[in-house]
Design a protein around this motif. Sequence first.
Motif, PDB file in Angstrom:
ATOM      1  N   ALA A  30      29.950  50.115  36.279  1.00  0.00           N
ATOM      2  CA  ALA A  30      30.647  50.090  37.563  1.00  0.00           C
ATOM      3  C   ALA A  30      30.675  48.633  38.025  1.00  0.00           C
ATOM      4  CB  ALA A  30      29.937  50.965  38.579  1.00  0.00           C
ATOM      5  N   VAL A  31      31.860  48.073  38.094  1.00  0.00           N
ATOM      6  CA  VAL A  31      32.066  46.672  38.464  1.00  0.00           C
ATOM      7  C   VAL A  31      32.382  46.613  39.955  1.00  0.00           C
ATOM      8  CG1 VAL A  31      33.496  44.621  38.088  1.00  0.00           C
ATOM      9  CG2 VAL A  31      32.888  46.096  36.146  1.00  0.00           C
ATOM     10  N   ASN A  32      31.383  46.323  40.755  1.00  0.00           N
ATOM     11  CA  ASN A  32      31.616  46.212  42.198  1.00  0.00           C
ATOM     12  C   ASN A  32      32.184  44.836  42.533  1.00  0.00           C
ATOM     13  OD1 ASN A  32      29.741  44.898  44.716  1.00  0.00           O
ATOM     14  ND2 ASN A  32      31.179  46.522  45.245  1.00  0.00           N
ATOM     15  N   TYR A  33      33.095  44.810  43.503  1.00  0.00           N
ATOM     16  CA  TYR A  33      33.634  43.539  43.985  1.00  0.00           C
ATOM     17  C   TYR A  33      33.887  43.661  45.477  1.00  0.00           C
ATOM     18  CZ  TYR A  33      38.224  45.810  44.123  1.00  0.00           C
ATOM     19  OH  TYR A  33      39.272  46.646  44.421  1.00  0.00           O
ATOM     20  N   ILE A  43      37.883  42.066  34.367  1.00  0.00           N
ATOM     21  CA  ILE A  43      36.628  42.358  33.677  1.00  0.00           C
ATOM     22  C   ILE A  43      36.667  43.762  33.089  1.00  0.00           C
ATOM     23  CG2 ILE A  43      34.133  42.706  33.965  1.00  0.00           C
ATOM     24  CD1 ILE A  43      34.998  39.774  34.011  1.00  0.00           C
ATOM     25  N   VAL A  44      37.163  44.723  33.860  1.00  0.00           N
ATOM     26  CA  VAL A  44      37.294  46.095  33.367  1.00  0.00           C
ATOM     27  C   VAL A  44      38.208  46.133  32.142  1.00  0.00           C
ATOM     28  CG1 VAL A  44      38.211  48.390  33.903  1.00  0.00           C
ATOM     29  CG2 VAL A  44      36.784  47.184  35.574  1.00  0.00           C
ATOM     30  N   SER A  45      39.302  45.409  32.196  1.00  0.00           N
ATOM     31  CA  SER A  45      40.244  45.391  31.061  1.00  0.00           C
ATOM     32  C   SER A  45      39.596  44.814  29.808  1.00  0.00           C
ATOM     33  CB  SER A  45      41.488  44.573  31.425  1.00  0.00           C
ATOM     34  OG  SER A  45      42.226  45.206  32.446  1.00  0.00           O
ATOM     35  N   ARG A  46      38.822  43.752  29.971  1.00  0.00           N
ATOM     36  CA  ARG A  46      38.144  43.155  28.824  1.00  0.00           C
ATOM     37  C   ARG A  46      37.158  44.135  28.197  1.00  0.00           C
ATOM     38  NH1 ARG A  46      35.799  37.302  30.225  1.00  0.00           N
ATOM     39  NH2 ARG A  46      35.027  37.576  28.081  1.00  0.00           N
ATOM     40  N   ILE A  47      36.472  44.874  29.044  1.00  0.00           N
ATOM     41  CA  ILE A  47      35.512  45.867  28.542  1.00  0.00           C
ATOM     42  C   ILE A  47      36.243  46.986  27.812  1.00  0.00           C
ATOM     43  CG2 ILE A  47      33.911  47.682  29.278  1.00  0.00           C
ATOM     44  CD1 ILE A  47      32.979  45.737  31.497  1.00  0.00           C
ATOM     45  N   GLU A  48      37.324  47.478  28.402  1.00  0.00           N
ATOM     46  CA  GLU A  48      38.068  48.571  27.782  1.00  0.00           C
ATOM     47  C   GLU A  48      38.730  48.138  26.483  1.00  0.00           C
ATOM     48  OE1 GLU A  48      39.130  51.218  31.759  1.00  0.00           O
ATOM     49  OE2 GLU A  48      40.587  49.755  31.033  1.00  0.00           O
ATOM     50  N   ALA A  54      34.455  51.192  31.794  1.00  0.00           N
ATOM     51  CA  ALA A  54      34.150  50.499  33.046  1.00  0.00           C
ATOM     52  C   ALA A  54      35.128  50.924  34.123  1.00  0.00           C
ATOM     53  CB  ALA A  54      34.219  48.981  32.854  1.00  0.00           C
ATOM     54  N   VAL A  55      34.668  50.791  35.375  1.00  0.00           N
ATOM     55  CA  VAL A  55      35.527  51.054  36.530  1.00  0.00           C
ATOM     56  C   VAL A  55      35.265  49.953  37.556  1.00  0.00           C
ATOM     57  CG1 VAL A  55      35.650  53.548  36.223  1.00  0.00           C
ATOM     58  CG2 VAL A  55      33.785  52.566  37.577  1.00  0.00           C
ATOM     59  N   ALA A  56      36.283  49.606  38.317  1.00  0.00           N
ATOM     60  CA  ALA A  56      36.145  48.616  39.388  1.00  0.00           C
ATOM     61  C   ALA A  56      36.094  49.354  40.720  1.00  0.00           C
ATOM     62  CB  ALA A  56      37.317  47.632  39.371  1.00  0.00           C
ATOM     63  N   ILE A  57      35.101  49.018  41.561  1.00  0.00           N
ATOM     64  CA  ILE A  57      34.938  49.691  42.848  1.00  0.00           C
ATOM     65  C   ILE A  57      34.736  48.646  43.932  1.00  0.00           C
ATOM     66  CG2 ILE A  57      33.671  51.416  44.178  1.00  0.00           C
ATOM     67  CD1 ILE A  57      32.619  52.538  41.524  1.00  0.00           C
ATOM     68  N   GLN A  58      35.634  48.629  44.907  1.00  0.00           N
ATOM     69  CA  GLN A  58      35.524  47.673  46.004  1.00  0.00           C
ATOM     70  C   GLN A  58      34.533  48.166  47.042  1.00  0.00           C
ATOM     71  OE1 GLN A  58      36.450  47.898  49.457  1.00  0.00           O
ATOM     72  NE2 GLN A  58      35.819  45.754  49.755  1.00  0.00           N
ATOM     73  N   ALA A  59      33.700  47.260  47.543  1.00  0.00           N
ATOM     74  CA  ALA A  59      32.796  47.587  48.647  1.00  0.00           C
ATOM     75  C   ALA A  59      32.141  46.317  49.147  1.00  0.00           C
ATOM     76  CB  ALA A  59      31.734  48.590  48.225  1.00  0.00           C
ATOM     77  N   ASP A  60      31.989  46.217  50.449  1.00  0.00           N
ATOM     78  CA  ASP A  60      31.216  45.156  51.088  1.00  0.00           C
ATOM     79  C   ASP A  60      29.798  45.669  51.231  1.00  0.00           C
ATOM     80  OD1 ASP A  60      29.934  43.379  52.783  1.00  0.00           O
ATOM     81  OD2 ASP A  60      31.521  43.345  54.299  1.00  0.00           O
ATOM     82  N   ILE A  61      28.866  45.150  50.438  1.00  0.00           N
ATOM     83  CA  ILE A  61      27.529  45.736  50.403  1.00  0.00           C
ATOM     84  C   ILE A  61      26.714  45.484  51.664  1.00  0.00           C
ATOM     85  CG2 ILE A  61      27.410  45.671  47.885  1.00  0.00           C
ATOM     86  CD1 ILE A  61      25.308  43.311  48.390  1.00  0.00           C
ATOM     87  N   SER A  62      27.205  44.636  52.546  1.00  0.00           N
ATOM     88  CA  SER A  62      26.475  44.427  53.800  1.00  0.00           C
ATOM     89  C   SER A  62      26.747  45.528  54.818  1.00  0.00           C
ATOM     90  CB  SER A  62      26.836  43.062  54.410  1.00  0.00           C
ATOM     91  OG  SER A  62      28.171  43.044  54.870  1.00  0.00           O
ATOM     92  N   PHE A  71      28.279  54.043  45.955  1.00  0.00           N
ATOM     93  CA  PHE A  71      27.436  54.884  45.093  1.00  0.00           C
ATOM     94  C   PHE A  71      28.046  56.252  44.858  1.00  0.00           C
ATOM     95  CE2 PHE A  71      24.564  51.457  45.710  1.00  0.00           C
ATOM     96  CZ  PHE A  71      23.655  51.515  44.680  1.00  0.00           C
ATOM     97  N   SER A  72      28.710  56.788  45.851  1.00  0.00           N
ATOM     98  CA  SER A  72      29.385  58.075  45.667  1.00  0.00           C
ATOM     99  C   SER A  72      30.500  57.970  44.631  1.00  0.00           C
ATOM    100  CB  SER A  72      29.958  58.574  46.997  1.00  0.00           C
ATOM    101  OG  SER A  72      28.930  58.888  47.908  1.00  0.00           O
ATOM    102  N   GLU A  73      31.245  56.865  44.689  1.00  0.00           N
ATOM    103  CA  GLU A  73      32.314  56.643  43.710  1.00  0.00           C
ATOM    104  C   GLU A  73      31.743  56.433  42.313  1.00  0.00           C
ATOM    105  OE1 GLU A  73      36.149  56.204  43.951  1.00  0.00           O
ATOM    106  OE2 GLU A  73      35.194  57.859  45.032  1.00  0.00           O
ATOM    107  N   THR A  74      30.614  55.731  42.235  1.00  0.00           N
ATOM    108  CA  THR A  74      29.970  55.546  40.930  1.00  0.00           C
ATOM    109  C   THR A  74      29.538  56.884  40.363  1.00  0.00           C
ATOM    110  OG1 THR A  74      29.206  53.327  41.554  1.00  0.00           O
ATOM    111  CG2 THR A  74      28.095  54.382  39.697  1.00  0.00           C
ATOM    112  N   ASP A  75      28.961  57.738  41.222  1.00  0.00           N
ATOM    113  CA  ASP A  75      28.580  59.093  40.798  1.00  0.00           C
ATOM    114  C   ASP A  75      29.792  59.852  40.256  1.00  0.00           C
ATOM    115  OD1 ASP A  75      26.007  58.627  41.738  1.00  0.00           O
ATOM    116  OD2 ASP A  75      26.340  59.667  43.645  1.00  0.00           O
ATOM    117  N   ARG A  76      30.870  59.768  40.991  1.00  0.00           N
ATOM    118  CA  ARG A  76      32.063  60.546  40.642  1.00  0.00           C
ATOM    119  C   ARG A  76      32.717  60.056  39.356  1.00  0.00           C
ATOM    120  NH1 ARG A  76      37.543  60.313  41.405  1.00  0.00           N
ATOM    121  NH2 ARG A  76      37.448  58.304  42.522  1.00  0.00           N
ATOM    122  N   LEU A  77      32.781  58.748  39.205  1.00  0.00           N
ATOM    123  CA  LEU A  77      33.515  58.170  38.077  1.00  0.00           C
ATOM    124  C   LEU A  77      32.685  58.025  36.806  1.00  0.00           C
ATOM    125  CD1 LEU A  77      35.427  55.422  40.080  1.00  0.00           C
ATOM    126  CD2 LEU A  77      36.392  57.521  39.120  1.00  0.00           C
TER     127      LEU A  77
END
Length: 248
Positions: A30-33, A43-48, A54-62, A71-77
Amino acid sequence: MKKNILITGASRGIGAATALLAAKEGYAVAVNYHSNETAAKAIVSRIEEAGGAAVAIQADISQPVEVARLFSETDRLLGRLDALVNNAGILEKQMRLVDMDAGRLKRIFGANVIGQFLCAQEAVKRMSTRLGGNGGCIVNVSSLAARTGAPNEYLDYAASKGALDTFTLGLSKEVANEGIRVNAVRPAFIYTDIHAAGGEPNRIERLKDSIPMQRGGSAEEVAEAILWLVSEKSSYVTGTFIELSGGK
């Protein structure tokens, strides 16, 4: 069986290098950005393209709500989480304490401390054997600045990494009997674009003569240490720090 790893701030620098290496070693990633969707998807494309997942998931961790969604999206994907790399963090322009304002301090500690607490909390909820999980690993990306204090440049950043070190030690003991190992790396003088954010893109070139190895390090060298810490090769290691600073 394929394992799943979530890496925060994985669209560039150490996070991106760690994502690529993790995929090479068989992890689904899970590639968070935060904002650079193009870089994260690259990055996901290079991995694939290399046959990985790999999956890309946007989130502001603050932001707590966004961390919960991440984390819910990571669970799902991807499914069950096996490892978290708390890599995301920010650096602001070089400045002495007397010139810093409260807004800057809130941004630094929000991204570099609160975000790591929130992400680790979500990871523990999923990994802890006490809570029905199967165990797992957390690696925090600290900095040598936690030991040096970074006076006249990044005192706030250094203090945030010092907090992360204390968090690493405490959490490692808190969850050691719940199947979770918590460790950290302390990189320094690594060639990434974070130095540009501090206002000195060529900072390593200025400082490299003071480094015993007389050179800066690469993001890939840091990634190797992180992947060792999440692997079974370090199965008896917790509450430990690996410094990657050329002997400084």
